[in-house]
Design a protein around this motif. Structure first.
Motif, short mmCIF file in Angstrom:
data_model
loop_
_atom_site.label_atom_id
_atom_site.label_comp_id
_atom_site.label_asym_id
_atom_site.label_seq_id
_atom_site.Cartn_x
_atom_site.Cartn_y
_atom_site.Cartn_z
N ARG A 1 0.82 -1.20 0.00
CA ARG A 1 0.00 0.00 0.00
C ARG A 1 0.86 1.26 0.00
O ARG A 1 0.49 2.27 -0.60
CB ARG A 1 -0.90 0.01 1.24
N PRO B 1 -3.78 3.35 -4.41
CA PRO B 1 -4.89 2.56 -3.85
C PRO B 1 -6.03 2.33 -4.82
O PRO B 1 -6.75 1.34 -4.71
CB PRO B 1 -5.34 3.39 -2.65
N SER C 1 -5.35 5.06 2.17
CA SER C 1 -5.07 3.70 1.73
C SER C 1 -5.78 2.68 2.61
O SER C 1 -6.14 1.59 2.16
CB SER C 1 -3.56 3.44 1.74
#
Length: 732
Positions: free
Chosen positions: A316, A321, A666
């Protein structure tokens, strides 16, 4: 007559003399014999005394007690140690019958026994000099219960002529209480260790010096999908995958060589069913009292889940994202690494891609439709690249492809052609067919761009992209020397001019109370109204602002605009947050400008909030920390942005004057599909609430996300669900 008389008388006298002499000799012989007997008796007495002294000395130092008794069971002799073991008076016991001694004896079950049967002559005692009859009994001393009896090993045997001319019974007594207690403690300790090992929730094993498993517990066997019996005798290193064995062997050798006492490592194990699991292996070497290596104690913990979570968090931090593509950070790392490899000039090229008319799609159909378009474009770029490089999204509708191929220049043109072909087909979005085109800029690695590193080659591709857009869009341009002024140095001048001519503007995205969706404040977001490229998002130019050294000037500009905006808001309870990076702090100019503007407009300092970004850089200078403290002391709240990411953001909750945190988008984007994202959001929220901090979650796009965050303690939220960033003056 006289002559006859003298003859017989003389003979008698002579006989008497002879007899007297013989008698004298006999007396002398007898006296000599008596003297010899006396001397021998004296010597025997002296020897007896010496032997007795030696016997007494031996009994004084021996741990065994000795009891001598006649065959009739009367005590002939008893040593001090025997009297001590039995708890009786030794001298007073001599001459008494053994059965009359004040001794209480029990067996191992605690049942009373007859002392005479234990200590006296018993049937079954072997003839003199033969086998010893031995029995373990308990001696209960006065004031003691049978449960705490002294354990005594009793042994008896016949002694020839032990009582003068008669045989006697010699009984030895050995107090084994301490030894029994030690053995019991050892047995108890071993049992406790075995129970703990067998019931431990993590894998445990005893391993010999050949690194073979001697014993293992059920948790270890379950982890490997096998049985405890199958593990015994198995080499530990054979459990791991081949690539992990050399490092493990090295650590074991270091333990045996005395270089360390224990080691820990993370590695992969091969299960019996063929699947692999990540484990945390801890091994310690156990040595004998002399210091010699004896065996290993090993613990093995399943770390597969934590490893996957760490990899997910790392992913991430390095990926976009929305599309799953690489982000700017990962892109620059990949490109810099590629440029540092031999032969980069022939193999590396960069393609910058920008969508044409994407803003109109967002404005007309909404951000949800825009996101679908971006996801579609990401798929087109992946397919066009065909594993010949790395595709990244820098922000908004800007994409970059780093091409690495044996023939880089040829491959990058093939990728560009495939992108245009892939975008030729309209995108289907909610029963609509949207036409999407892209402008592409290409830069091929050469000596100059390699010297400039990743930023130089990216700037060259960006300059070519500018040319493509200005030449009519929907086309591809390749960087050449004539665009040099349009690359880094020219862009820096463009930015300086943009600051001076008010091309950099501030938009405001609403922040709401998640309990009722009521707007409580805004986040100020800077935009560049570029004369040729249109409205640019921060991802397209903030890195150039830093390179041009304009960060402080931009921060001061935003501070003035935000304070002016807040001063015109009719609702005096709403506040606005300003993003401030580490390179805008440290010299006091930002804090001075912000506090001066607040004072000039007579605002409450609490209505301006500073969101600290790039928090991992704060530790580099105490002046930054001092400036944040100055702002906090003046009443300006400090929020920690991108909470949950970065190098060590949690430490700044303690070290910096932080009043609140902002959950990174995220994590929000993973809710509710990704259970890990939900767990992280819940845990971070609990931590912030425990510290009595303001909590804001960004990137909320669905009602389900808002409800989840609100249930788990996040008080405020922002995102496209509540509205996008709009120009100043729109207060909603």
């Amino acid at each position: 007559m006289s002559a006859v008389t003298s003859g017989p008388v003389g003979a008698v006298s002579t006989l008497i003399a002879v007899v007297a002499i013989v008698a004298l000799i006999a007396v002398l012989v007898l006296l000599g014999t008596q003297r010899a007997q006396v001397r021998r008796a004296s010597e025997a007495l002296a020897l007896s005394r010496e032997l007795r002294n030696r016997y007494d000395a031996l009994q004084a130092v021996t741990t065994e007690g000795v009891l001598v008794q006649s065959l009739s069971g009367r005590v002939l002799d008893i040593s001090d140690r025997a009297a001590q073991i039995l708890g009786i008076d030794g001298p007073a016991s001599v001459g008494r019958a053994v059965g009359d001694l004040p001794v209480s004896v029990v067996n191992e079950m605690g049942l009373a026994m007859n002392p005479a049967a234990v200590l006296g002559r018993r049937s079954g005692i072997a003839p003199a000099g033969r086998a010893i009859d031995s029995e373990l009994v308990g001696v209960v001393l006065p004031g003691m219960d049978a449960a705490h009896a002294r354990m005594v090993q009793v042994s008896s045997q016949l002694v020839p002529a032990g009582d003068g001319d008669a045989d006697a019974v010699l009984t030895t007594l050995v107090d084994v209480t301490g030894r029994r207690e030690t053995e019991a403690a050892l047995t108890r300790s071993e049992m406790q260790f075995r129970v703990a090992m067998e019931n431990a929730p993590i894998g445990m094993a005893l391993v010999d010096l050949e690194w073979r498993i001697v014993e293992a517990n059920a948790a270890f066997a379950e982890l490997l999908g096998t049985s405890v019996g199958a593990l015994r005798g198995y080499r530990m290193e054979d459990l791991s995958t081949p690539e992990g064995r050399p490092a493990e062997r090295l650590e074991v050798d270091r333990l045996l060589g005395g270089g360390q006492h224990r080691f820990s490592m993370e590695k992969r194990y091969q299960r019996a069913d063929g699947h692999e699991v990540w484990v945390a292996l801890d091994a310690a070497l156990v040595r004998t009292p002399t210091g010699a290596p004896d065996h290993f104690v090993v613990q093995v913990r399943d770390s597969t889940e934590s490893r996957l979570q760490a990899e997910m968090l790392t992913h991430r931090a390095m990926h976009d994202p929305l599309t799953g593509l690489a982000n700017r950070t990962l892109l620059q790392e990949v490109l810099q690494s590629a440029l540092e490899q031999p032969g980069a000039e022939a193999r590396v090229a960069v393609l910058a891609c920008d969508l044409d008319g994407f803003k109109e799609i967002n404005d007309r159909y909404g951000h949800a439709a825009g996101d679908e378009v971006l996801v579609h474009v990401a798929g087109v770029l992946r397919a066009a690249t065909a594993r010949r490089g790395t595709v990244a999204r820098l922000g908004g509708d800007e994409f970059v492809v780093v091409v690495q191929d044996v023939d880089g220049p040829r491959a990058v043109f093939e990728v560009a052609a495939a992108i245009h072909a892939g975008l030729h087909e309209p995108v289907r979005v909610a029963r609509r067919r949207l036409v999407v085109a892209a402008s592409v800029g290409i830069a091929v690695a050469d000596p100059d761009s390699i010297d400039g590193g990743a930023p130089g080659l990216l700037a060259a591709a960006d300059a070519a992209l500018y040319r493509a857009k200005s030449a009519g869009r929907g086309r591809t341009e390749v960087y050449d020397g004539s665009m040099a002024m349009g690359s880094a140095s020219d862009l820096h001048r463009e930015l300086a001019a943009a600051l001076a001519t008010d091309q950099l503007v501030v938009h405001y995205q609403p922040i709401v109370d998640l309990s009722d969706a009521r707007v409580v404040g805004y986040e100020a977001l800077v935009r560049w109204e570029h004369p040729r490229r249109g409205l640019l998002l921060p991802g397209a130019f903030l890195s150039l602002v830093q390179e041009a050294g304009l960060s402080v000037a931009l921060g001061q500009l935003v501070a003035r605009r935000v304070v002016e905006f807040v001063a015109t808001m009719p609702d005096r309870t709403r506040w606005v947050s300003v993003n401030v990076s580490a390179d805008q702090l440290g010299d006091g100019e930002f804090a001075t400008t912000l506090l001066a503007e607040i004072s000039r407009h007579r605002l409450s300092a609490g209505r301006i909030v500073v969101e600290l970004t790039e928090s991992s850089l704060v530790a580099s200078g105490t002046r930054i920390r001092h400036e944040l403290t100055q702002l906090s002391a003046a009443g300006v709240p400090i929020l920690l942005d991108d909470f949950g990411t970065g190098v060590s953001p949690l430490s700044y909750l303690r070290d910096l004057p932080v009043a609140g945190v902002k959950l990174d988008m995220s994590f929000t984007s993973g809710i509710p599909e990704d259970p890990t994202a939900g767990k992280v959001a819940r845990a971070l929220g609990a931590l912030a609430r425990e510290l009595a901090m303001v909590t804001i979650a960004e990137g909320i796009e669905q009602e389900e996300q808002a409800e989840f965050l609100q249930r788990n303690g996040w008080r405020y939220g922002q995102g496209w669900l509540y509205g996008s960033a709009q120009p100043g003056g729109i207060t909603r």
